[in-house]
Design a protein around this motif. Structure first.
Motif, PDB file in Angstrom:
ATOM      1  N   VAL A 189      40.407  39.106  49.820  1.00  0.00           N
ATOM      2  CA  VAL A 189      39.028  39.110  50.304  1.00  0.00           C
ATOM      3  C   VAL A 189      38.337  37.789  49.951  1.00  0.00           C
ATOM      4  O   VAL A 189      37.652  37.189  50.789  1.00  0.00           O
ATOM      5  N   ILE A 190      38.527  37.325  48.730  1.00  0.00           N
ATOM      6  CA  ILE A 190      37.923  36.063  48.298  1.00  0.00           C
ATOM      7  C   ILE A 190      38.424  34.910  49.164  1.00  0.00           C
ATOM      8  O   ILE A 190      37.641  34.050  49.584  1.00  0.00           O
ATOM      9  N   ASP A 191      39.704  34.901  49.450  1.00  0.00           N
ATOM     10  CA  ASP A 191      40.271  33.861  50.319  1.00  0.00           C
ATOM     11  C   ASP A 191      39.637  33.913  51.709  1.00  0.00           C
ATOM     12  O   ASP A 191      39.293  32.878  52.286  1.00  0.00           O
ATOM     13  N   TYR A 229      39.455  42.916  36.067  1.00  0.00           N
ATOM     14  CA  TYR A 229      38.239  42.257  36.524  1.00  0.00           C
ATOM     15  C   TYR A 229      38.258  40.769  36.201  1.00  0.00           C
ATOM     16  O   TYR A 229      37.857  39.933  37.024  1.00  0.00           O
ATOM     17  N   GLU A 230      38.737  40.432  35.020  1.00  0.00           N
ATOM     18  CA  GLU A 230      38.795  39.011  34.637  1.00  0.00           C
ATOM     19  C   GLU A 230      39.751  38.227  35.525  1.00  0.00           C
ATOM     20  O   GLU A 230      39.516  37.046  35.799  1.00  0.00           O
ATOM     21  N   LYS A 231      40.814  38.869  35.993  1.00  0.00           N
ATOM     22  CA  LYS A 231      41.729  38.209  36.914  1.00  0.00           C
ATOM     23  C   LYS A 231      41.017  37.844  38.212  1.00  0.00           C
ATOM     24  O   LYS A 231      41.179  36.740  38.750  1.00  0.00           O
ATOM     25  N   MET A 237      36.494  31.513  40.243  1.00  0.00           N
ATOM     26  CA  MET A 237      36.219  30.207  39.642  1.00  0.00           C
ATOM     27  C   MET A 237      37.190  29.149  40.166  1.00  0.00           C
ATOM     28  O   MET A 237      36.809  28.002  40.416  1.00  0.00           O
ATOM     29  N   GLU A 238      38.439  29.528  40.355  1.00  0.00           N
ATOM     30  CA  GLU A 238      39.435  28.593  40.885  1.00  0.00           C
ATOM     31  C   GLU A 238      39.075  28.118  42.285  1.00  0.00           C
ATOM     32  O   GLU A 238      39.349  26.965  42.654  1.00  0.00           O
ATOM     33  N   PHE A 245      27.650  36.388  43.325  1.00  0.00           N
ATOM     34  CA  PHE A 245      27.042  37.311  42.372  1.00  0.00           C
ATOM     35  C   PHE A 245      28.172  38.062  41.689  1.00  0.00           C
ATOM     36  O   PHE A 245      29.146  38.462  42.330  1.00  0.00           O
ATOM     37  N   VAL A 246      28.022  38.269  40.380  1.00  0.00           N
ATOM     38  CA  VAL A 246      29.036  38.980  39.606  1.00  0.00           C
ATOM     39  C   VAL A 246      28.370  40.131  38.874  1.00  0.00           C
ATOM     40  O   VAL A 246      27.367  39.945  38.171  1.00  0.00           O
ATOM     41  N   GLN A 247      28.921  41.300  39.023  1.00  0.00           N
ATOM     42  CA  GLN A 247      28.353  42.500  38.409  1.00  0.00           C
ATOM     43  C   GLN A 247      28.987  42.751  37.045  1.00  0.00           C
ATOM     44  O   GLN A 247      30.187  42.540  36.851  1.00  0.00           O
TER      45      GLN A 247
END
Length: 269
Positions: A189-191, A229-231, A237-238, A245-247
């Motif tokens: 999704v980020i990609d 979540y950290e992954k 960030m990469e 926004f980050v929950q």
């Protein structure tokens, strides 16, 4: 004759992204029913069980005005897709002077978005995988519809506009709810957002907790872990995405789910 809209709540809401809720709250109207059938839906009693009451388009227009008078930063229509005709009718009676938010699960028809009657699009991109979409949301070809609808919204609102208080007046926010054992889905999704809607805002959400029928699916019958979540956040960030926004993971709590108690509806049919 089309059915009147069914609504479960109309009130100031403070659980959206900061640029939507602000200090005064978002004037949020929760419609009953949903084009999706997510087994883990936190609004299960209104999306699946369709808890709510009938109101007329005239009453809907009055609710717009009442929320505006309470100081709402915007009128936030949750799951509006299947009642778009009533919303248009209500807007012909009274168009609020504050932004109108189209808040949906992304499983929309592009022609609804093309009507260009909204100022802000707050849309989910739940899945890239058709397999997951069918399994967890009973949504055949989810990504095909979501991709077209989100791209349509992006054409209308590629440039975000904010007022002096940082409240969004026009724009697109794409939400992704992180599910257990689905970090690769989140990365896809980020990609997609990075490649297709780079100026839109991406909202990464950690509020998932098993509810509805989620207990029937052992792999999602838990909250997401800190490691999962950290992954996802590390990948954000990469990608050097700026509009994100980050929950907080503490949002995964049922106390944040609003009471669907018919607040703000007043006169009913």
């Amino acid at each position: 004759m089309p059915l009147f809209p069914v609504v479960a709540r109309a009130a100031l809401h403070f659980g959206e992204e900061p640029c939507i809720s602000g200090k005064n709250g978002s004037g949020t109207i929760f419609f009953s029913g949903c084009p999706l059938s997510c087994v883990y839906c936190q609004n299960y009693e209104i999306s699946h069980l369709k808890k709510g009451v009938l109101i007329t388009p005239q009453r809907l227009s009055e609710i717009f005005r009442e929320l505006e008078q309470k100081g709402a930063h915007n009128i936030n229509l949750v799951n509006p897709t299947h009642f778009i005709w009533a919303i248009k009718e209500a807007l012909s009676i009274y168009r609020p002077k504050i932004p109108l938010v189209y808040n949906s699960g992304g499983y929309d028809l592009p022609q609804v978005i093309k009507e260009d009657i909204f100022d802000i699009y707050l849309m989910d991109l739940k899945y890239i995988s058709d397999e997951k979409a069918l399994k967890y949301s009973k949504a055949e070809n989810y990504f095909e519809y979501a991709e077209k609808s989100i791209k349509t919204a992006y054409k209308l609102c590629s440039e975000s506009v904010f007022d002096s208080q940082g409240i969004m007046q026009k724009g697109l926010i794409i939400r992704h709810l992180c599910l257990p054992l689905a970090t690769n889905e989140a990365i896809r999704v980020i990609d997609w957002v990075s490649e297709n809607t780079p100026k839109a805002y991406l909202s990464i959400m950690s509020q998932y907790f098993p509810t509805g029928k989620a207990e029937q699916y052992s792999e999602i019958n838990r909250k997401i872990t800190k490691r999962e979540y950290e992954k996802v956040l590390s990948y954000v960030m990469e990608k050097n995405l700026e509009n994100v926004f980050v929950q907080e993971r503490s949002s995964a709590d049922k106390t944040y789910v609003p009471e669907f108690d018919f607040e703000g509806l007043g006169t009913r049919i």
